[in-house]
Design a protein around this motif. Structure first.
Motif, PDB file in Angstrom:
ATOM      1  N   TYR A 132       0.853  -1.185   0.000  1.00 16.73           N
ATOM      2  CA  TYR A 132       0.000   0.000   0.000  1.00 16.73           C
ATOM      3  C   TYR A 132       0.890   1.238   0.000  1.00 16.73           C
ATOM      4  N   GLN A 181       0.588   5.352   1.292  1.00 15.62           N
ATOM      5  CA  GLN A 181      -0.219   6.247   2.120  1.00 15.62           C
ATOM      6  C   GLN A 181       0.153   7.677   1.825  1.00 15.62           C
ATOM      7  N   GLY A 215      -4.329  12.489   3.935  1.00 14.18           N
ATOM      8  CA  GLY A 215      -5.731  12.716   3.631  1.00 14.18           C
ATOM      9  C   GLY A 215      -6.342  11.769   2.621  1.00 14.18           C
ATOM     10  N   MET A 216      -5.554  10.776   2.188  1.00 15.16           N
ATOM     11  CA  MET A 216      -6.034   9.855   1.139  1.00 15.16           C
ATOM     12  C   MET A 216      -6.190   8.432   1.642  1.00 15.16           C
ATOM     13  N   GLY A 217      -5.829   8.180   2.857  1.00 16.26           N
ATOM     14  CA  GLY A 217      -5.868   6.806   3.355  1.00 16.26           C
ATOM     15  C   GLY A 217      -4.776   5.974   2.711  1.00 16.26           C
ATOM     16  N   LEU A 218      -4.988   4.677   2.626  1.00 16.49           N
ATOM     17  CA  LEU A 218      -4.028   3.772   2.013  1.00 16.49           C
ATOM     18  C   LEU A 218      -4.616   3.222   0.718  1.00 16.49           C
ATOM     19  N   PHE A 226       3.669   0.904   2.755  1.00 16.54           N
ATOM     20  CA  PHE A 226       3.469  -0.123   3.765  1.00 16.54           C
ATOM     21  C   PHE A 226       3.289  -1.479   3.103  1.00 16.54           C
TER      22      PHE A 226
END
Lengths: 114, 117
Positions: free
Chosen positions: A35, A37, A40-43, A90
């Motif tokens: 992922y 990150q 403000g966009m999440g994963l 991640f």
């Protein structure tokens, strides 16, 4: 019990350079994920693997490549780094595809492309 | 396809006050629901999860969440927060019933909880 180990923790790349982000897990999990990150966009899912030799694209695969030659390792390759790839990456693994066990995450790699 | 919306990007609160972090999801198939917490410069840790059964789920550090199927929500609550709860919280869903999203965790945008003394 190391869990999911990511290296390096930090890296600065110049535009056009290449690098490999390493990910290793010692839990014998078949399922592994990469992922990114962004604030403000999440994963967002880049690539995933359901076992050695099997990989597939996620939501944002462009500019990345992966391989899975062993159960333990799932490296992420950036071939021609671009500023848009500045992010925190991640790696995660999971015991079951069904998902009820949740994921185990590494501590992340912070990448800056300048 | 599935999606997750966390309704607040930032939630400031004073120590010992209650807090609720809101999460709504959308999915055409059955899902499992999760809350993860990320402390500064660390990876994500599982806080709690809903798989089936009782709609009220208790997690670590005194957090709990309630699954509401009719409202497609999974809000996270804590009756009294501590300074150490300052972190970013992510709601996530995973399809458990096939489809293109099967086996892949989809995250919300995150909510930054800041606890002030």
């Amino acid at each position: 019990n190391a869990g999911v180990t990511q290296t390096p923790k930090f890296r600065i790349l110049k535009i056009g350079q290449s690098m490999t982000l390493q990910c290793t897990q010692d839990m014998n999990h078949n399922y592994m994920y990469w992922y990114r990150q962004d604030p403000g966009m999440g994963l967002k899912l880049i690539y995933y693997s359901v076992g050695a030799g099997i990989t597939d694209k996620g939501e944002v695969p462009n500019g990345y490549n992966v391989s899975r030659s062993t159960t333990e390792d799932f490296p992420l390759r950036l071939e021609l780094a671009a500023p848009s790839q500045t992010s925190v990456y991640f790696c995660a693994s999971s015991y079951s595809i069904q998902g009820g066990y949740g994921y185990t995450f590494g501590s992340g790699t912070r990448l800056t492309v300048v | 396809a599935q999606s997750v919306t966390q309704l607040d990007s930032q939630v400031p609160v004073f120590e010992e006050a209650p807090v609720e972090l809101r999460c709504n999801y959308s999915s055409s198939v059955s899902v499992y629901l999760f809350w993860y917490v990320q402390y500064p410069n660390q990876g994500l840790q599982l806080l709690l999860k809903y798989l089936s059964g009782s709609t009220l789920v208790k997690g670590i550090n005194g957090f709990e969440a309630e699954f509401n199927k009719s409202q497609t929500s999974f809000h996270l609550r804590k009756p009294s927060v501590h300074i150490s709860d300052t972190a970013e919280y992510f709601c996530a869903v995973i399809s458990n019933a096939g489809g293109t999203s099967y086996g892949k965790l989809t995250f919300g945008q995150g909510t930054i909880l800041t606890v002030h003394p």
